[in-house]
Design a protein around this motif. Structure first.
Motif, mmCIF file in Angstrom:
data_model
loop_
_atom_site.group_PDB
_atom_site.id
_atom_site.type_symbol
_atom_site.label_atom_id
_atom_site.label_comp_id
_atom_site.label_asym_id
_atom_site.label_seq_id
_atom_site.Cartn_x
_atom_site.Cartn_y
_atom_site.Cartn_z
ATOM 1 N N CYS A 1 5.348 116.305 52.616
ATOM 2 C CA CYS A 1 4.004 116.356 53.194
ATOM 3 C C CYS A 1 4.037 116.948 54.596
ATOM 4 O O CYS A 1 4.835 116.547 55.436
ATOM 5 C CB CYS A 1 3.402 114.953 53.240
ATOM 6 S SG CYS A 1 1.799 114.905 54.079
ATOM 7 N N GLN A 2 3.148 117.906 54.813
ATOM 8 C CA GLN A 2 3.035 118.532 56.135
ATOM 9 C C GLN A 2 1.663 118.279 56.761
ATOM 10 O O GLN A 2 1.279 118.955 57.726
ATOM 11 C CB GLN A 2 3.276 120.046 56.015
ATOM 12 C CG GLN A 2 4.675 120.415 55.554
ATOM 13 C CD GLN A 2 5.744 120.018 56.564
ATOM 14 O OE1 GLN A 2 5.549 120.165 57.756
ATOM 15 N NE2 GLN A 2 6.864 119.494 56.076
ATOM 16 N N GLY A 3 0.931 117.339 56.201
ATOM 17 C CA GLY A 3 -0.338 116.939 56.804
ATOM 18 C C GLY A 3 -1.494 117.901 56.604
ATOM 19 O O GLY A 3 -2.400 117.953 57.439
ATOM 20 N N HIS A 4 -1.488 118.622 55.511
ATOM 21 C CA HIS A 4 -2.603 119.552 55.266
ATOM 22 C C HIS A 4 -3.926 118.831 55.027
ATOM 23 O O HIS A 4 -4.982 119.422 55.229
ATOM 24 C CB HIS A 4 -2.282 120.450 54.072
ATOM 25 C CG HIS A 4 -1.183 121.427 54.344
ATOM 26 N ND1 HIS A 4 -1.369 122.555 55.101
ATOM 27 C CD2 HIS A 4 0.125 121.416 53.997
ATOM 28 C CE1 HIS A 4 -0.223 123.221 55.181
ATOM 29 N NE2 HIS A 4 0.703 122.543 54.528
ATOM 30 N N GLY A 5 -3.858 117.602 54.581
ATOM 31 C CA GLY A 5 -5.048 116.771 54.512
ATOM 32 C C GLY A 5 -5.966 116.987 53.332
ATOM 33 O O GLY A 5 -7.034 116.380 53.262
ATOM 34 N N ARG A 6 -5.583 117.824 52.423
ATOM 35 C CA ARG A 6 -6.477 118.052 51.283
ATOM 36 C C ARG A 6 -6.570 116.822 50.397
ATOM 37 O O ARG A 6 -7.604 116.576 49.776
ATOM 38 C CB ARG A 6 -6.003 119.258 50.482
ATOM 39 C CG ARG A 6 -6.099 120.543 51.277
ATOM 40 C CD ARG A 6 -5.815 121.754 50.430
ATOM 41 N NE ARG A 6 -5.682 122.936 51.277
ATOM 42 C CZ ARG A 6 -5.245 124.103 50.843
ATOM 43 N NH1 ARG A 6 -4.879 124.239 49.588
ATOM 44 N NH2 ARG A 6 -5.157 125.124 51.666
ATOM 45 N N CYS A 7 -5.491 116.072 50.312
ATOM 46 C CA CYS A 7 -5.500 114.905 49.423
ATOM 47 C C CYS A 7 -6.563 113.897 49.838
ATOM 48 O O CYS A 7 -7.398 113.493 49.037
ATOM 49 C CB CYS A 7 -4.119 114.254 49.383
ATOM 50 S SG CYS A 7 -3.448 113.849 50.995
ATOM 51 N N PHE A 8 -6.555 113.502 51.121
ATOM 52 C CA PHE A 8 -7.537 112.489 51.514
ATOM 53 C C PHE A 8 -8.929 113.064 51.709
ATOM 54 O O PHE A 8 -9.906 112.315 51.750
ATOM 55 C CB PHE A 8 -7.068 111.676 52.732
ATOM 56 C CG PHE A 8 -6.502 112.443 53.886
ATOM 57 C CD1 PHE A 8 -5.137 112.528 54.077
ATOM 58 C CD2 PHE A 8 -7.351 113.057 54.802
ATOM 59 C CE1 PHE A 8 -4.603 113.217 55.174
ATOM 60 C CE2 PHE A 8 -6.836 113.744 55.896
ATOM 61 C CZ PHE A 8 -5.449 113.826 56.068
ATOM 62 N N GLY B 1 -0.525 112.455 54.779
ATOM 63 C CA GLY B 1 -1.161 111.717 53.699
ATOM 64 C C GLY B 1 -0.335 110.523 53.263
ATOM 65 O O GLY B 1 0.896 110.587 53.219
ATOM 66 N N CYS C 1 -2.538 120.344 46.850
ATOM 67 C CA CYS C 1 -1.584 120.132 47.948
ATOM 68 C C CYS C 1 -0.693 121.362 48.088
ATOM 69 O O CYS C 1 0.065 121.687 47.174
ATOM 70 C CB CYS C 1 -0.729 118.897 47.683
ATOM 71 S SG CYS C 1 0.550 118.702 48.942
ATOM 72 N N GLU D 1 1.927 121.839 49.688
ATOM 73 C CA GLU D 1 3.366 121.535 49.769
ATOM 74 C C GLU D 1 3.905 120.931 48.469
ATOM 75 O O GLU D 1 5.087 120.599 48.399
ATOM 76 C CB GLU D 1 3.637 120.567 50.923
ATOM 77 C CG GLU D 1 3.110 121.025 52.274
ATOM 78 C CD GLU D 1 3.781 122.307 52.771
ATOM 79 O OE1 GLU D 1 4.911 122.582 52.341
ATOM 80 O OE2 GLU D 1 3.148 123.020 53.569
ATOM 81 N N ILE E 1 2.617 115.816 46.113
ATOM 82 C CA ILE E 1 1.992 114.720 45.370
ATOM 83 C C ILE E 1 2.545 114.691 43.949
ATOM 84 O O ILE E 1 2.576 115.718 43.262
ATOM 85 C CB ILE E 1 0.462 114.887 45.349
ATOM 86 C CG1 ILE E 1 -0.086 114.860 46.781
ATOM 87 C CG2 ILE E 1 -0.195 113.800 44.498
ATOM 88 C CD1 ILE E 1 -1.556 115.198 46.895
HETATM 89 FE FE1 F3S Z 1 0.265 116.040 52.733
HETATM 90 FE FE2 F3S Z 1 -0.384 117.549 50.725
HETATM 91 FE FE3 F3S Z 1 -1.979 115.627 51.492
HETATM 92 S S1 F3S Z 1 0.668 118.215 52.560
HETATM 93 S S2 F3S Z 1 -1.675 115.432 53.678
HETATM 94 S S3 F3S Z 1 0.066 115.387 50.645
HETATM 95 S S4 F3S Z 1 -2.581 117.645 50.824
#
Ligand code: F3S
Length: 70
Positions: free
Chosen positions: A14-21, A36, A59, A61, A64
């Protein structure tokens, strides 16, 4: 029979792209670094599995994972 679907985030990926939440705030939250995290133990229901799969597909990266356990 009685399969349980769970969703997990690999914190190393996870690089914190934030799409999940953003996509599925009932399944995912974010930590103090903006990465996430799964809410609770990540158990999925028939109502939330598609949302989890959508978040997984979005995501960048590929952090998930949806796992099946009995
Ligand atoms: Fe991380 Fe992917 Fe969510 S990079 S913040 S798990 S969209």
């Amino acid at each position: 029979m009685g399969r349980i679907m769970k969703v997990v985030i690999d914190a190393d990926l996870c690089q914190g792209h934030g799409r999940c939440f953003s996509i599925a705030p009932i399944i995912f939250d974010f930590d103090e670094l903006g990465n996430g995290v799964v809410i609770g133990v990540g158990s999925l229901t028939p109502e939330t599995i598609d949302l989890a799969r959508l978040a997984q597909a979005n995501c960048p990266e590929h952090a998930i994972f949806i796992e099946e356990s009995s």
